[in-house]
Design a protein around this motif. Structure first.
Motif, PDB file in Angstrom:
ATOM      1  N   ILE A  81       8.010  -0.421  -8.856  1.00  0.00           N
ATOM      2  CA  ILE A  81       7.268  -1.601  -8.405  1.00  0.00           C
ATOM      3  C   ILE A  81       6.445  -2.230  -9.532  1.00  0.00           C
ATOM      4  O   ILE A  81       5.665  -1.564 -10.202  1.00  0.00           O
ATOM      5  CB  ILE A  81       6.391  -1.244  -7.182  1.00  0.00           C
ATOM      6  CG1 ILE A  81       7.291  -0.938  -5.968  1.00  0.00           C
ATOM      7  CG2 ILE A  81       5.404  -2.357  -6.867  1.00  0.00           C
ATOM      8  CD1 ILE A  81       8.141  -2.077  -5.455  1.00  0.00           C
ATOM      9  N   TRP A 114       1.355   0.078  -8.007  1.00  0.00           N
ATOM     10  CA  TRP A 114       1.263  -0.141  -6.571  1.00  0.00           C
ATOM     11  C   TRP A 114       0.034  -0.989  -6.248  1.00  0.00           C
ATOM     12  O   TRP A 114      -0.630  -1.519  -7.139  1.00  0.00           O
ATOM     13  CB  TRP A 114       1.281   1.206  -5.840  1.00  0.00           C
ATOM     14  CG  TRP A 114       2.618   1.878  -6.033  1.00  0.00           C
ATOM     15  CD1 TRP A 114       3.811   1.265  -6.304  1.00  0.00           C
ATOM     16  CD2 TRP A 114       2.894   3.293  -6.026  1.00  0.00           C
ATOM     17  NE1 TRP A 114       4.809   2.204  -6.438  1.00  0.00           N
ATOM     18  CE2 TRP A 114       4.274   3.449  -6.266  1.00  0.00           C
ATOM     19  CE3 TRP A 114       2.108   4.441  -5.818  1.00  0.00           C
ATOM     20  CZ2 TRP A 114       4.892   4.698  -6.306  1.00  0.00           C
ATOM     21  CZ3 TRP A 114       2.716   5.684  -5.846  1.00  0.00           C
ATOM     22  CH2 TRP A 114       4.083   5.806  -6.094  1.00  0.00           C
ATOM     23  N   ARG A 181      -4.429   5.984  -2.331  1.00  0.00           N
ATOM     24  CA  ARG A 181      -3.967   4.732  -2.946  1.00  0.00           C
ATOM     25  C   ARG A 181      -4.554   3.486  -2.278  1.00  0.00           C
ATOM     26  O   ARG A 181      -5.030   3.534  -1.165  1.00  0.00           O
ATOM     27  CB  ARG A 181      -2.443   4.658  -2.908  1.00  0.00           C
ATOM     28  CG  ARG A 181      -1.857   4.674  -1.526  1.00  0.00           C
ATOM     29  CD  ARG A 181      -0.323   4.580  -1.590  1.00  0.00           C
ATOM     30  NE  ARG A 181       0.251   4.614  -0.264  1.00  0.00           N
ATOM     31  CZ  ARG A 181       0.540   5.730   0.387  1.00  0.00           C
ATOM     32  NH1 ARG A 181       0.300   6.907  -0.158  1.00  0.00           N
ATOM     33  NH2 ARG A 181       1.065   5.673   1.603  1.00  0.00           N
ATOM     34  N   GLU A 238      -3.338   3.097   4.736  1.00  0.00           N
ATOM     35  CA  GLU A 238      -3.049   2.409   3.479  1.00  0.00           C
ATOM     36  C   GLU A 238      -3.834   1.098   3.440  1.00  0.00           C
ATOM     37  O   GLU A 238      -4.236   0.560   4.474  1.00  0.00           O
ATOM     38  CB  GLU A 238      -1.558   2.052   3.401  1.00  0.00           C
ATOM     39  CG  GLU A 238      -0.615   3.211   3.612  1.00  0.00           C
ATOM     40  CD  GLU A 238       0.846   2.788   3.466  1.00  0.00           C
ATOM     41  OE1 GLU A 238       1.416   3.075   2.412  1.00  0.00           O
ATOM     42  OE2 GLU A 238       1.413   2.172   4.386  1.00  0.00           O
ATOM     43  N   TRP A 302       2.090  -8.990   4.389  1.00  0.00           N
ATOM     44  CA  TRP A 302       3.513  -8.824   4.074  1.00  0.00           C
ATOM     45  C   TRP A 302       4.302  -8.911   5.385  1.00  0.00           C
ATOM     46  O   TRP A 302       3.980  -8.218   6.341  1.00  0.00           O
ATOM     47  CB  TRP A 302       3.723  -7.474   3.395  1.00  0.00           C
ATOM     48  CG  TRP A 302       5.147  -7.004   3.296  1.00  0.00           C
ATOM     49  CD1 TRP A 302       6.261  -7.757   3.073  1.00  0.00           C
ATOM     50  CD2 TRP A 302       5.598  -5.648   3.409  1.00  0.00           C
ATOM     51  NE1 TRP A 302       7.381  -6.956   3.032  1.00  0.00           N
ATOM     52  CE2 TRP A 302       7.007  -5.663   3.239  1.00  0.00           C
ATOM     53  CE3 TRP A 302       4.956  -4.420   3.627  1.00  0.00           C
ATOM     54  CZ2 TRP A 302       7.779  -4.499   3.283  1.00  0.00           C
ATOM     55  CZ3 TRP A 302       5.716  -3.264   3.668  1.00  0.00           C
ATOM     56  CH2 TRP A 302       7.113  -3.301   3.490  1.00  0.00           C
TER      57      TRP A 302
HETATM   58  C1  FRU Z   1       1.925  -0.361   1.611  1.00  0.00           C
HETATM   59  C2  FRU Z   1       2.203   0.491   0.392  1.00  0.00           C
HETATM   60  C3  FRU Z   1       0.918   0.833  -0.342  1.00  0.00           C
HETATM   61  C4  FRU Z   1       1.393   1.094  -1.739  1.00  0.00           C
HETATM   62  C5  FRU Z   1       2.492   0.083  -1.887  1.00  0.00           C
HETATM   63  C6  FRU Z   1       3.635   0.547  -2.722  1.00  0.00           C
HETATM   64  O1  FRU Z   1       3.054  -1.080   2.026  1.00  0.00           O
HETATM   65  O2  FRU Z   1       2.900   1.667   0.755  1.00  0.00           O
HETATM   66  O3  FRU Z   1       0.229   1.918   0.228  1.00  0.00           O
HETATM   67  O4  FRU Z   1       0.398   0.905  -2.691  1.00  0.00           O
HETATM   68  O5  FRU Z   1       2.960  -0.199  -0.579  1.00  0.00           O
HETATM   69  O6  FRU Z   1       4.546  -0.494  -2.912  1.00  0.00           O
END
Ligand code: FRU
Length: 498
Positions: A81, A114, A181, A238, A302
Motif C-alpha cells: 500500500i 497504511w 494502527r 481500526e 471508503w
Molecule cells: C482499514 C485498514 C486500516 C489499515 C489500512 C491498510 O481499512 O485495515 O486499519 O491502516 O486499512 O490498508
C-alpha cells in the motif's frame, strides 16, 4: 483482517511492483482507460486505476483540499500500500496527483504505508501513518517538502513509537505482534495527542491515547474507550477519529463491519459515551475528516466494492470515496450528516414534479438520462404500506435496484435484482428510521455503481450495485397498499468532478 494478512504474505513473496506513474499525463492516461465503464463513478472521488481503500491525511492546506488514500499501484487488490493523492480548490473539481508515499525497502513501512492523518506542525505539513513491516505495525512520520504536498520526507528515526504498550494486554496473532494502527493526531496548547486503534487480548476493540511535546517523542497515557468483548466482530477498532462537535465530541471507530460512533465527552484521558450509532449502514468504512478553513467538518469514507475479486480484477479498479459529508450536532443533540453544500453546483438538467399523489399501485416514471444523477424527494406514506423508488433498471436484463420506505420505519435498498452478474452481491441493506421521520426527506446520489442515500440528514446508506445492461437509467416511483404523497420530486443530472 484478510486484506492485511494477505499483504504480509504477498510482500514476503517478493512481488513485482510496476513502475509508478509520476506525471499528470501518465495518471490521466490511466484514468482515461475507464471512460466507457458504466460502473465507474463520475462525481465520487476515485483512484485513476487499481486499488483504493481508506481516505488518509485529509486536509485543507493553503486553501486547497487534499485527499490522500490507501492505494496499490500494482493492481486492483490490497497489497504494497502506497498513498495516492487528489487535490481540489473548490471541493467540486479534482485532479490526480502523483503517488505521495511509497514503502521504503529498508524502512519500517517496507510492507505498506497504511492509514494515517495530516497535521500542521507550526507551518510544516506532517503525516503520521502506520508502517507495516513483517509482524509489526508501527507509527511513522513524514514532513512535506513542498507546499503542494507532493514530496514527503520520512523521519530518519521512524518508527516514532517502538512497540505497542504492554498494558492493557493487547491482541496479538500469528501474523501480528500487536494490532496497533491508524492515527488521529491533534494539538492543544503545546501538547500533541494521538489516538491509535487496537484490540484487547480477551476481546473488544480499544482506542489508545498518547501524548507528545513535538510529534516525535510519545508517551503512552492509556485506553480512552474499549468495546464490548462479547461482540464477535469487535476484535479490533481500526481508524479511530475524535472530532469536536461543540457541546459534544464524536469518536468513531471501524470494527471490520461498520463504522460505529459514540457521542459523548472526552475529558483528556477517557471518553464517556452518551449515545451510540452507525455512521452509514451500507458499504462505507474507515472515514476521515478535516476541519475546513470555514469551520466545517468534512468527512470522506471508503466505499468498497460489493462484487467479488475476479470482477474487480476484470474492472481494473476497486474502491471509491463517499461524497464529502458535513458533520454537525443537531439541536436535538443528535448527529447530522449532509452532503457538502458545494455539491449542488454539480447539478445540471433537472426534471421536477410537484404535488404528486400516488394511489395504490400507481407509478410515475422520471426519464433521467445517464447514470450520474441526484434524486431529491419528500415522502409521506399517508395510508400506504410502502413507497418504492426503482433505480438503475434495465429493460433488456430485467434488472433494478429498489429503495423501499416502509411503514415499519425502515429504509431498504433491495439489491436482489440489481445485477444479473452473479459476482455482484445481492444482499439487501437497511437503515431504521424513526416514526417521527415522516415526511422523509431523501437525497439519493446515483453514480455508476454507487447509490449514496441521505434521509432527513440523519440516516445514511451507501450501496454498490452493478447492473449489467447498458440501458440502466430512469427512475420509477410507486406505492404499495395505499396512497402516498410526494410534495416534490426532483432529479438532476450531475457533472463529473474530473
Ligand atoms: C482499514 C485498514 C486500516 C489499515 C489500512 C491498510 O481499512 O485495515 O486499519 O491502516 O486499512 O490498508
Amino acid at each position: 483482517r484478510d486484506r492485511l494478512a494477505r499483504a504480509v504474505l504477498t510482500n514476503a513473496a517478493d512481488s513485482a511492483i510496476p513502475e509508478r506513474p509520476r506525471t499528470g499525463g501518465e495518471i490521466a492516461a490511466l484514468r482515461d482507460r475507464f471512460e466507457d465503464d458504466p460502473h465507474r463513478p463520475q462525481f465520487h472521488l476515485s483512484t485513476p486505476a487499481n486499488w483504493l481503500n481508506d481516505p488518509n491525511g485529509v486536509v485543507q492546506w493553503n486553501g486547497r483540499y487534499h485527499v490522500f488514500y490507501q492505494y496499490n499501484p500494482g493492481g486492483p487488490y490490497h497489497d504494497t500500500i502506497h498513498w495516492g493523492h487528489a487535490v481540489s480548490d473548490d471541493l467540486l473539481h479534482w485532479e490526480d496527483e502523483p503517488v505521495a508515499l511509497a514503502p521504503s525497502p529498508d524502512g519500517p513501512d517496507r510492507d505498506g504505508c497504511w492509514s494515517g492523518c495530516a497535521v500542521d506542525d507550526d507551518g510544516a505539513a506532517t503525516l503520521v501513518y502506520t508502517g507495516g513491516r513483517g509482524r509489526d505495525q508501527l507509527p511513522c512520520l513524514a514532513t512535506a517538502d513542498d507546499p503542494s504536498l507532493r514530496r514527503w520526507e520520512k523521519a530518519t528515526d521512524n518508527p516514532i513509537i517502538e512497540a505497542p504498550p504492554t498494558e492493557p494486554d493487547l491482541l496479538s496473532t500469528e501474523e501480528w505482534n500487536g494490532e496497533f494502527r491508524d492515527h488521529c493526531v491533534w494539538q492543544e496548547g503545546e501538547t500533541w495527542y494521538q489516538l491509535i486503534g487496537s484490540g484487547l487480548a480477551d476481546g473488544g476493540g480499544v482506542v489508545l491515547l498518547y501524548e507528545s511535546p513535538d510529534l516525535r517523542e510519545w508517551e503512552y497515557r492509556g485506553p480512552i474507550l474499549s468495546g464490548d468483548r462479547d461482540t464477535p466482530q469487535e476484535t479490533v477498532w481500526e481508524c479511530p477519529e475524535l472530532l469536536d462537535l461543540g457541546e459534544k465530541q464524536l469518536l468513531h471507530v471501524s470494527n471490520y463491519e461498520d463504522v460505529v460512533y459514540f457521542l459523548g465527552q472526552f475529558d483528556g484521558a477517557t471518553f464517556e459515551p452518551e449515545r451510540r450509532g452507525t455512521l452509514d449502514r451500507g458499504d462505507y468504512y474507515a472515514p476521515q475528516s478535516l476541519r475546513a478553513d470555514d469551520g466545517r467538518l468534512l468527512t470522506w469514507g471508503w466505499v468498497p466494492e460489493a462484487r467479488d475479486v475476479s470482477a474487480q480484477w476484470d474492472a481494473g479498479w476497486s474502491g471509491t470515496m463517499s461524497l464529502p459529508r458535513e458533520l454537525s450536532l443537531g439541536d436535538d443533540g443528535r448527529l447530522r450528516q449532509r452532503p457538502a453544500r458545494e455539491l449542488t453546483e454539480l447539478r445540471g438538467d433537472c426534471e421536477s414534479r410537484e404535488s404528486v399523489t400516488l394511489d395504490d399501485g400507481e407509478s410515475i416514471r422520471l426519464d433521467t438520462d445517464g447514470r450520474s444523477f441526484e434524486l431529491a424527494t419528500r415522502l409521506s406514506l399517508v395510508d400506504a404500506d410502502a413507497v418504492e423508488v426503482t433505480l438503475l433498471g434495465t429493460a433488456t436484463e430485467n434488472e433494478r435496484t429498489t429503495l423501499r420506505y416502509t411503514r415499519d420505519d425502515v429504509l431498504e435498498v433491495d439489491r436482489s435484482r440489481s445485477s444479473r452478474d452473479p459476482r455482484a452481491t445481492s444482499d439487501s441493506q437497511h437503515v431504521p428510521v424513526t416514526p417521527y421521520d415522516e415526511p422523509l426527506d431523501l437525497r439519493v446520489f446515483v453514480d455508476g455503481s454507487v447509490v449514496e442515500l441521505f434521509a432527513n440528514e440523519r440516516h445514511c446508506l451507501t450501496s454498490r450495485v452493478y447492473p449489467a445492461g447498458d440501458d440502466a437509467t430512469g427512475v420509477d416511483l410507486a406505492t404499495v397498499g395505499g396512497r402516498a404523497r410526494l410534495p416534490t420530486v426532483e432529479a438532476w443530472e450531475l457533472a463529473s468532478i474530473w
